[in-house]
Design an enzyme around this catalytic site. Structure first.
Site, short mmCIF file in Angstrom:
data_model
loop_
_atom_site.label_atom_id
_atom_site.label_comp_id
_atom_site.label_asym_id
_atom_site.label_seq_id
_atom_site.Cartn_x
_atom_site.Cartn_y
_atom_site.Cartn_z
CG ASN A 189 23.27 -28.70 19.05
OD1 ASN A 189 22.61 -28.79 19.86
ND2 ASN A 189 24.56 -28.58 19.35
CE LYS A 190 20.96 -30.13 23.06
NZ LYS A 190 20.33 -29.49 24.45
CB THR A 191 16.87 -35.28 18.41
OG1 THR A 191 15.71 -34.90 19.63
CG2 THR A 191 17.77 -36.13 19.43
#
Ligand code: PLP
Length: 387
Positions: free
Chosen positions: A185-187
């Site tokens: 769920n990181k950028t």
């Protein structure tokens, strides 16, 4: 309406690049990982970039390469994920926890200076670019010159901060080493993965060796070179932290959209900022950098004392509305391991405590529609009885 806390955006070349890896027959670290490193290094203007299997591994490698060892003391903010501090313990070193600035959630030179005055034997400092904006690293009030003048090594936990920067340059080019996360769920994501960047050749040499079992890479590289050799040397008890090409394939495809993703998150942030600025019952973090240089990984709101509703109640009500939220973070000084081992007390972390009591993070990701963002804003306002 359903608004999950996070949803992946993968409409690019992910499947194509994964297919290339499968067809090549070489699933572990090879050309895709190399290409990912080269492109990422160029993106953040760093001399070296090493793709690894997590940001946690990246942080461990960075601290190890900087000579952090048994008994070393390392400054770590309390307002972060446990990975930032646990890697210090992997090396037998001790985290020295610090508070943050109330208006940004970031550490400042003043906060670090206070810790250094209280505990002169500080070897390194880990700065977290909380929520996706860079702390003040450069210039007269910068953390970097302060640390450099005192011989304190500087590692950046940039798990939230890609792509990001400030007027001095991109995150990844400042400090001794910078660590990025490509967790789901990181950028940008590789499923699980991370990157460590540095401009220092000696640090790079150590990371290169320790990333793969402490094997001397000059010899190892001959396996893939024209001249095949079976022989290699082990120069240290290294780790198994390399990034497989399957993951790097996803990362390369995601990297192609990193700026477009960031811009879409900023569009969400702009709407939240407009809706939640100048309110009595809640506040949002100040933007220290130009909003275009903020990665906008998280959008926390902080309920204030005047708010009739508690943070947990708001989370429950939003959940009933179909809106996913999260809390960043329950501070490390409140986690039993750190609290008990280092006898930590909340009164030493007033800003972090205040943020923690009232904070929740709203959904922010490229796939969010304007209708979804409006729905989130309307429901938050309704529950907090604000116009
Ligand atoms: C996600 C995160 C990490 C850990 O990243 P992994 O890639 O899952 O190891 C470290 N620090 C912060 C601040 C994070 O948000």
């Amino acid at each position: 309406m359903e608004v999950p806390f996070f949803k992946l955006d993968s409409a690019g070349n992910e499947l194509r690049y994964i297919a290339e890896v499968l067809r090549s027959g070489w699933l572990t670290t090879a050309s895709k990982a190399r290409e990912f490193e080269t492109r990422f290094a160029a993106e953040v203007e760093a001399r070296h970039a090493f793709a690894v299997n997590s940001c946690t591994s990246a942080l461990h490698l960075a601290l190890e390469a900087l000579g952090i060892s048994e008994g070393s003391r390392v400054i770590v903010p309390s307002l972060t994920f446990t990975a930032t501090a646990e890697v210090v313990r992997y090396l037998g070193a001790h985290p020295v926890f610090v508070d943050c600035e109330a208006k940004t959630g970031l550490v400042t030179k003043e906060i670090i200076a206070r810790a250094v005055e209280a505990e002169p034997d500080i070897k390194a400092c880990v700065v977290v670019h909380f929520s996706g904006q860079s702390a003040e690293m450069t210039g007269a009030d910068g953390i970097e010159p302060y640390c450099r003048e005192r011989g304190i090594k500087l590692v950046i936990d940039a798990a939230h901060a890609f792509p990001a920067g400030d007027e001095y340059g991109p995150v990844g080019s400042i400090g001794d080493a910078t660590c990025f996360s490509f967790y789901a769920n990181k950028t940008i994501t590789t499923g699980e993965g991370g990157m460590v960047t540095t401009n220092d050749d000696a640090i790079a040499d150590r990371i290169r060796v320790m990333r793969l079992h402490g094997i001397n890479r000059d010899v190892w590289d001959r396996f893939t070179a024209k001249h095949v050799s079976w022989e290699y040397d082990v120069v240290a008890p290294g780790y198994k932290y390399n990034m497989p090409d399957v993951n790097a394939a996803i990362g390369l495809a995601q990297l192609e959209h990193a700026h477009e993703f960031r811009q879409k998150r900023q569009h969400v942030a702009d709407q939240y900022t407009k809706a939640f600025s100048n309110q009595e019952s809640l506040r949002i973090f100040e933007c220290r950098v130009n909003p275009k240089q903020h990665a906008w990984h998280l959008f926390p709101i902080i309920l204030e004392g005047s708010c009739a509703l508690g943070r947990n109640d708001l989370i429950d009500r939003l959940n009933d509305d179909g809106i996913g939220t999260s809390v960043h973070y329950k501070p490390l000084h409140r986690m039993s391991y750190y609290r008990e081992k280092y006898r930590l007390n909340g009164s030493d972390f007033p800003a972090t405590e205040h943020i923690w009591q009232g904070c929740l993070s709203l959904p922010i990701y490229p796939a969010l529609t304007d209708e979804q963002v409006t729905y989130v804003i309307d429901r938050v306002k309704l529950h907090l009885s604000i116009a």
